[in-house]
Design a protein around this motif. Structure first.
Motif, PDB file in Angstrom:
ATOM      1  N   LEU A  17      80.358  76.668  68.649  1.00 11.47           N
ATOM      2  CA  LEU A  17      81.533  76.461  70.036  1.00 11.47           C
ATOM      3  C   LEU A  17      82.208  77.650  70.004  1.00 11.47           C
ATOM      4  N   ARG A  18      82.488  78.060  69.075  1.00 14.56           N
ATOM      5  CA  ARG A  18      83.653  79.575  69.307  1.00 14.56           C
ATOM      6  C   ARG A  18      83.144  80.154  69.912  1.00 14.56           C
ATOM      7  N   HIS A  19      81.632  80.636  69.364  1.00 13.90           N
ATOM      8  CA  HIS A  19      81.124  81.896  70.259  1.00 13.90           C
ATOM      9  C   HIS A  19      80.666  81.263  71.950  1.00 13.90           C
ATOM     10  N   GLU A  20      80.453  80.124  71.962  1.00 16.14           N
ATOM     11  CA  GLU A  20      80.634  80.421  73.610  1.00 16.14           C
ATOM     12  C   GLU A  20      82.020  79.606  73.735  1.00 16.14           C
ATOM     13  N   ALA A  21      82.519  79.768  73.466  1.00 15.77           N
ATOM     14  CA  ALA A  21      84.041  80.064  74.394  1.00 15.77           C
ATOM     15  C   ALA A  21      84.065  81.183  74.787  1.00 15.77           C
ATOM     16  N   GLY A  22      83.891  82.357  73.567  1.00 14.24           N
ATOM     17  CA  GLY A  22      83.926  83.473  74.307  1.00 14.24           C
ATOM     18  C   GLY A  22      83.255  84.019  75.345  1.00 14.24           C
ATOM     19  N   ASP A  77      78.384  90.289  71.049  1.00  8.08           N
ATOM     20  CA  ASP A  77      78.483  91.577  70.530  1.00  8.08           C
ATOM     21  C   ASP A  77      80.186  90.817  70.723  1.00  8.08           C
ATOM     22  N   PHE A  78      80.754  90.630  72.114  1.00  4.93           N
ATOM     23  CA  PHE A  78      82.289  89.880  72.330  1.00  4.93           C
ATOM     24  C   PHE A  78      82.128  88.645  71.817  1.00  4.93           C
ATOM     25  N   ALA A  79      81.297  88.287  72.670  1.00  5.68           N
ATOM     26  CA  ALA A  79      81.585  86.424  71.825  1.00  5.68           C
ATOM     27  C   ALA A  79      81.132  86.136  70.859  1.00  5.68           C
ATOM     28  N   GLU A  80      80.034  86.876  69.684  1.00  4.27           N
ATOM     29  CA  GLU A  80      80.284  86.761  68.084  1.00  4.27           C
ATOM     30  C   GLU A  80      81.835  87.745  67.465  1.00  4.27           C
ATOM     31  N   THR A  81      82.364  88.580  68.106  1.00  4.16           N
ATOM     32  CA  THR A  81      83.613  89.148  67.741  1.00  4.16           C
ATOM     33  C   THR A  81      84.955  87.950  68.168  1.00  4.16           C
ATOM     34  N   PHE A  82      85.291  87.588  69.628  1.00  2.00           N
ATOM     35  CA  PHE A  82      85.454  86.335  69.260  1.00  2.00           C
ATOM     36  C   PHE A  82      85.735  85.300  69.098  1.00  2.00           C
ATOM     37  N   ALA A  83      84.432  84.995  68.296  1.00  2.86           N
ATOM     38  CA  ALA A  83      84.592  83.683  68.037  1.00  2.86           C
ATOM     39  C   ALA A  83      85.240  84.164  66.603  1.00  2.86           C
ATOM     40  N   VAL A  84      85.037  85.039  65.362  1.00  3.71           N
ATOM     41  CA  VAL A  84      85.260  85.395  64.684  1.00  3.71           C
ATOM     42  C   VAL A  84      87.116  85.734  64.790  1.00  3.71           C
ATOM     43  N   ALA A 101      84.140  97.521  63.137  1.00  2.00           N
ATOM     44  CA  ALA A 101      84.208  96.774  63.853  1.00  2.00           C
ATOM     45  C   ALA A 101      85.761  96.091  64.351  1.00  2.00           C
ATOM     46  N   LEU A 102      86.619  96.540  63.650  1.00  2.00           N
ATOM     47  CA  LEU A 102      88.048  95.811  63.057  1.00  2.00           C
ATOM     48  C   LEU A 102      88.824  96.545  64.554  1.00  2.00           C
ATOM     49  N   ASN A 103      88.596  97.131  65.389  1.00  2.00           N
ATOM     50  CA  ASN A 103      88.653  98.050  66.685  1.00  2.00           C
ATOM     51  C   ASN A 103      88.595  97.358  67.597  1.00  2.00           C
ATOM     52  N   LYS A 104      87.361  96.209  67.520  1.00  2.00           N
ATOM     53  CA  LYS A 104      86.910  94.959  68.523  1.00  2.00           C
ATOM     54  C   LYS A 104      88.119  93.979  68.438  1.00  2.00           C
ATOM     55  N   LEU A 105      88.265  93.226  67.366  1.00  3.51           N
ATOM     56  CA  LEU A 105      89.087  93.327  66.884  1.00  3.51           C
ATOM     57  C   LEU A 105      90.241  92.927  67.159  1.00  3.51           C
ATOM     58  N   GLU A 106      91.279  93.305  66.904  1.00  4.18           N
ATOM     59  CA  GLU A 106      92.068  94.448  67.470  1.00  4.18           C
ATOM     60  C   GLU A 106      92.216  94.124  68.931  1.00  4.18           C
ATOM     61  N   TYR A 107      90.889  94.401  69.053  1.00  2.00           N
ATOM     62  CA  TYR A 107      91.200  94.144  71.020  1.00  2.00           C
ATOM     63  C   TYR A 107      91.215  93.120  71.504  1.00  2.00           C
ATOM     64  N   VAL A 108      90.709  92.526  70.498  1.00  2.00           N
ATOM     65  CA  VAL A 108      90.029  90.927  72.000  1.00  2.00           C
ATOM     66  C   VAL A 108      91.917  90.484  71.193  1.00  2.00           C
TER      67      VAL A 108
END
Length: 255
Positions: A17-22, A77-84, A101-108
């Motif tokens: 559900l978190r992934h799909e919310a992304g 990739d975005f949906a997974e990063t958003f879910a995390v 991958a931390l750069n992606k998380l900080e961007y999100v």
């Protein structure tokens, strides 16, 4: 039909559900149009592949859903990063410290703060793939999945099985190795599927083959059950990883 239920536990269901919310947030706010988004994740317009071959050791991507799903497409990739990022108490800054991958998380994290409270750009109520237009049954769907994942593996386990179990006549009254594997197969199958990302149906075919070879070689399970379970799990994991990512590279992962 697949020996596994996607989202069958509370934690797995929440992960999906978190992934799909992304996905919903990405498309609702058209985040894929941003230059920085494209620099980090790639182009959303990239063709969705039928299969993908992940690199389990890559630190360019977060690890959330099984099968290193973030590596299949920029949108995933975005949906997974958003879910995390979304998962409560995920401690992602510490977990992914030192990873690209931390750069992606900080961007999100920055993106979500920016769009918080703003109206999405896309507000249409159009339904995608409405039920009355779907003609494929669940039975058809799972038959196709079974055909892809079920296979008859080659008999290449004799040496490894003979090292783990005993063919010594002194142990002829001991527990048959075939019976030992049958007794623990469900537990071992779930563990190896979780660690490797391999489908349980495929692992079950391998276990069937190993049971057959143990029977033909008249092998016996000698020693502590606990140690044998651990050693056999390691063996199956090693064989699975070799089949997935070794020189022969049996298959890509179906998307």
């Amino acid at each position: 039909m697949m020996l596994d239920v996607e989202g069958g536990t509370w934690s797995e269901c929440m992960a999906i559900l978190r992934h799909e919310a992304g996905h919903a947030i990405q498309h609702g706010y058209q985040l894929q149009r941003r230059r920085r988004w494209q620099q980090l994740f790639g182009r959303s317009s990239k063709h969705y592949p039928r299969y993908y071959r992940p690199n389990p050791a890559s630190r360019q991507y977060v690890q959330h859903l099984r099968l290193w799903y973030a590596q299949s497409h920029p949108d995933e990739d975005f949906a997974e990063t958003f879910a995390v990022w979304l998962r409560p108490r995920s401690n992602w800054r510490t977990r992914y410290a030192g990873w690209p991958a931390l750069n992606k998380l900080e961007y999100v994290d920055e993106l979500m703060e920016e769009i918080a409270g703003k109206r999405p750009l896309v507000t249409t109520r159009e339904r995608v793939d409405p039920l009355h237009e779907l003609g494929q049954t669940l039975g058809d769907h799972y038959k196709k999945k079974q055909a892809f994942y079920a296979f008859r593996p080659p008999k290449t386990y004799d040496r490894d099985l003979s090292r783990l179990f005993s063919a010594d006549p002194r142990h002829r009254r001991g527990q048959p190795a075939s019976a030992f594997i049958r007794r623990h197969r469900a537990h071992i199958r779930r563990l190896v599927a979780r660690w490797t990302g391999e489908n349980q149906l495929t692992l079950d075919a391998v276990l069937d083959d190993m049971i057959s070879r143990c029977r033909e070689l008249n092998l016996r399970a000698v020693g502590s059950d606990r140690k044998l379970v651990a050693d056999f799990t390691v063996l199956l994991t090693a064989k699975t990883m070799h089949a997935l990512f070794g020189p022969s590279r049996r298959k890509w992962i179906a998307l």
